[in-house]
Each structure stands twice: as C-alpha cells, then as structure tokens.
Design an enzyme around this catalytic site. Sequence first.
Site, short mmCIF file in Angstrom:
data_model
loop_
_atom_site.label_atom_id
_atom_site.label_comp_id
_atom_site.label_asym_id
_atom_site.label_seq_id
_atom_site.Cartn_x
_atom_site.Cartn_y
_atom_site.Cartn_z
N SER A 1 -25.05 36.67 -5.44
CA SER A 1 -23.62 36.51 -5.73
C SER A 1 -23.29 35.06 -6.09
CB SER A 1 -22.82 36.91 -4.49
OG SER A 1 -21.45 36.74 -4.74
N LYS B 1 -19.96 38.27 -8.11
CA LYS B 1 -19.25 37.12 -7.53
C LYS B 1 -18.19 37.59 -6.53
CE LYS B 1 -17.32 32.70 -8.35
NZ LYS B 1 -17.95 32.00 -7.25
N ASN C 1 -23.52 23.10 -4.49
CA ASN C 1 -22.35 23.60 -5.21
C ASN C 1 -21.18 23.71 -4.26
OD1 ASN C 1 -21.27 26.54 -4.71
ND2 ASN C 1 -23.48 26.60 -4.30
N ILE D 1 -17.93 25.62 -5.29
CA ILE D 1 -17.08 26.33 -6.26
C ILE D 1 -15.79 26.77 -5.56
CG2 ILE D 1 -16.98 28.24 -7.92
CD1 ILE D 1 -19.30 26.36 -8.54
N GLY D 2 -15.92 27.18 -4.31
CA GLY D 2 -14.74 27.56 -3.54
C GLY D 2 -14.25 28.97 -3.81
N CYS E 1 -19.49 31.42 3.48
CA CYS E 1 -19.26 30.42 2.44
C CYS E 1 -18.91 29.09 3.07
CB CYS E 1 -18.13 30.85 1.50
SG CYS E 1 -17.77 29.56 0.29
N ASN F 1 -27.11 32.38 3.26
CA ASN F 1 -26.23 31.65 2.35
C ASN F 1 -26.71 30.20 2.30
OD1 ASN F 1 -23.93 30.79 0.82
ND2 ASN F 1 -22.74 32.44 1.71
N GLY G 1 -31.67 26.50 -3.76
CA GLY G 1 -32.86 26.14 -4.51
C GLY G 1 -34.09 26.09 -3.62
#
Lengths: 302, 243
Positions: free
Chosen positions: A20, A44, A68, A70-71, A129, A191, A216
């Site tokens: 995602s 997403k 990242n 992105i929020g 998240c 995550n 990564g």
Amino acid sequence: MDLSVKLPGLNLKNPVIPASGCAGYGRELAELYDLSLLGGIAIKSATPKERFGTPVPRIAETPMGMLNAIGLQNHGVDYIIEKELPFLEQFDTEVIANVAGASEEDYIEVIRKMNDSKVVKAYELNISCPNVKHGGIGLGTDPQLAANITRMAKEASAKPVYVKLTPNVTNIVEIAKAVENAGADGLVLINTLLGMRIDLKTGKPLLANTTGGLSGPAIKPVAVRMVYQCAKAVNIPIIGVGGISSAEDVLEFLYAGASAVEVGAANFVDPYVCPKIIENLGSVLEKYGNASVKEATGRSLK
Amino acid sequence: MKTDQALILKNEKIAADTFRMILKTDIAEEVQCGQFVQVQVPGFYLRRPISVCMADEETLTLVYKTVGDGTKAMSEMEAGQSINLFGPLGHGFPVEKRSVLLIGGGVGTPPLLLTAKKYIEAGQKVTAVLGYNDKASLMLEEEFRELGASVYAATMDGSYGTQGTVLDAIRENGIEETYVLACGPLPMLKAVSAAYSEGCVSLESRMACGMGACMGCVVKDQNGESMRVCKDGPVFEIGKAVL
C-alpha cells in the site's frame, strides 16, 4: 512450480503483492505491465474524507532505503469506490484495501462503505502509519487498543481483516497476539520504521514533517525478525513486508513464516520489480529445495 | 516509458559543478521536450529525476548539476560504463504554432534546449533568456545560438550579459514576446508567473517513484487540489500550480 497461496479472502496466484502506498490504485503500474501477473495489490490507504497529507519535501533518501512522510494523502473512501476501484475490476488479481483513519469510527466508516465492493477481497487495517497524528499508530502501539479496533473492524466487516502492525514498539509479539485474539484473519508485518534525516547545509530536517517512515532493504532484517517472532506466536497467516526486492528476499520471508509478501519501496527503484520477482520465484524456490510456496512458509520455524 | 541500461558515450564538465552526459538509449526516440528520466546512480537507492536536455533517435543528453553525493557519483562515471534509465516521464512543454520566449535559470536551462529545437523545427521564432549566478555557471548559450535562437544572458554578479535576473535582461533588451516557457529556481518561476500570463513553468521536486504512484512530489493547484509534479507535471500552465 506451484506459486499459489490461499489465504482468508485471497486466492493468490503467487505470493507477490505491491504494498500500500507504493502502487497507488494500480493505474501507473498498469502502464508498464499487466496487473493480472500480480498475486494481489494493496491499494493506497482510504480514509473517510479526503486528506491532502503532509507538506513537501515528503521523500528523503537513506543508505539502502528511503524515508517518506506522505501523510495518508487520498481522495476519501467515496471517491476511491467510485473512481478508483472500477479500474481494478479488469484485472485478475486480488485487491486488498488499506484502511486508515484518525479514530476508531473512521476505520469503521471506511469498512462499511467498502463492504459492498466486489473488487475488494480483504481489508488491511493500517494501525501503523508513523506520519499522521492519531494516524493509527496510537492504536497500533498498545495491545488493548489494537485488539479493540480489530474487534470493531471484524464486527463491521463483510470481508477478512488483516492488521498491519508497526515495528515501532517494544514488543511486537504481544500486539500480534492481542490482534489475533481479537479475531484478525491475518497480519501484515511490518510498516515503516520511524526515522529522520537532517540537511547539513541548513541544519534542518530533510522532511517537512521532520520524521518519516524508513523503508527499503535497510529494514529487511528487522522485518524478517518480526515476522519470525510473530509466526512463532500466532496461528493466523502473515504477509511479510519490508525491504523485499528479489525472489531471494521473498524466500527469506517465507522461511521466517510469511505466507505471502508485499513489495514496497523496491517499486521505485525498479518499476518492473514485482513481475521480475514472480518470474524468478519458481527457480529460486527450486534452487533451495522447495516444491512450492506453501512448503517454504515457516521452514526456519520447523 | 520503460527502463533501459543506457551506454554512456560521454560525461564531461561544461560549467561550474555542471556536467553533460550523453547516452545511447532507445528511450531517446520517445522523449518530448520538457520530459525527464529517472537515473539510477550505482550505489544509491532512489533514482534521480533529471530533465532531458537533448534527444535524437538514439542518443539522449542530460545536463545536471552536482548538488549531492548521488549526482557527484554520476559525474564520476565514464564513457563505456552503463547506467539505468527509466523514462521518458511526465508531461513536457507544449509545442505551439507561435513564437516563444524561453526563460531558463541555472540548471533549469537544459530542458529548454530541446524545446528550442522543437519550436525552430516547427518554423517558429525562439528567443532564449538565460540566467546564471556568474560567468563560471554559464552553459548551453552557444547551443541555443547554433539552433538559431536569439540568446540573451544575465548573471547575478554582472560578470556576463545583463547584471541581474532574467527579467532584468528581458527589460534591458526590450524583448516583447508574450508566450513564455520557463524552467529554473522557484523564485525565478514566481517572478515569471507574476510577469507573464501565457505559457508554462516546469517545476522541480524530490521524487520517489517518478511515475505518479507514491504522491511524494505533490503541489497544490489554485483550488487546493493536489497535482503530482512527476506525472501531472513537471510542466504546468502559468498560474495553475501554487508556487
């Protein structure tokens, strides 16, 4: 070679699923290859209302990985149901809807709205998240809260519920067990790890959000360890994710106890990485003496 | 749009901290002016988005500045080595049937060269105004001239051309073109957007995927809707993106 995997709600022709946030809703990757090659696709995050997300810069490179923040940018669940899900109907691949929110009610609202979708085969509860205040991570770091949202989601859901856990905890096994006991159909591990980089010229964080999620190959050993520890402790299937970029990496996660895998940041390095992994997986399984994906799962636990 | 292991034909310094890499790749034939490629520098995780300076059927030219470790490593690569490209990506500059004023600032200048070529091939008059910090940073002026463009330069320190900004050079030289295509640093793009109503600006951003999937490089439009620099841009009509 039998690459297929059957999991709650998911008939995967192979165990490879873009993670995602790394493949949008499939439109961009579909310009490069046939999405029907994929075992599945985790779309997403959906939240009840549109979210713009965090300011830019949202991306920073790290050794063997990236940060990242992105929020959880998305157009909101209604838009996704109306405009994005129909596009995915044309492909023979299993769609997993990642569900996020700022409160328990948010998750339930998204799930109720997506229940009628024929395209979505399972939910992935994003209680992990790191880039959003209350963006699930509060729920994901406390076993009781994690169990509670899982129970609520299961009650509301017409589809199997997988729970995606955060690695930013002291004891992930405790949370995995709590979520299992609350009725989760499976786990998605892991995550991103919370990280940060600082620009030496300005002395300021590289990300506008100050911190971001590390992904990564840099996080692969952490992910493998957590999959292994949780696989020992729970009896529900695990989808492994974290730094996978080759068929060999997939095998390592399968051995650790994963039944399938998600591929994230590697899509940015090589947009064709998923079909390449799928193409190579059979011979890599064979090379190390496995007759199928199913047989490889949990080999190091035995 | 594809990935290709491209052969480096040449990699040379052309100005202060600025290099030109010429590559043999069949991505070249697909490139439109203003598009970019994602360059995989060996030893670095993410690709670098770099705009295409020039392209013909089989060679592609990238002009890039060494701003960090990745581009520095790229500058140390040699002819005969290969480097992986992904592209062409994004929406480039429109090629209209009208004369055009190209405004480039620093390392924003390169994509305007291919743009100049396309306009000149279409029989249109091209005026290029190029701004740099100083004479040592000056690049591509000759290349624009060879294509047949009228070229004016500005340097902030006055060591070459008009002293000041690209807008100072436009005023000083009485350039009256009204249709503008611009690429350069953000303050320059803001000034160009304030001074001109017709044309496009090309934006720069940190990117991950480069193809519109990750939402790493968004800008807002005037209505607050988000646009992806990599996919919806990098070229936007003047006034569309909130700079």
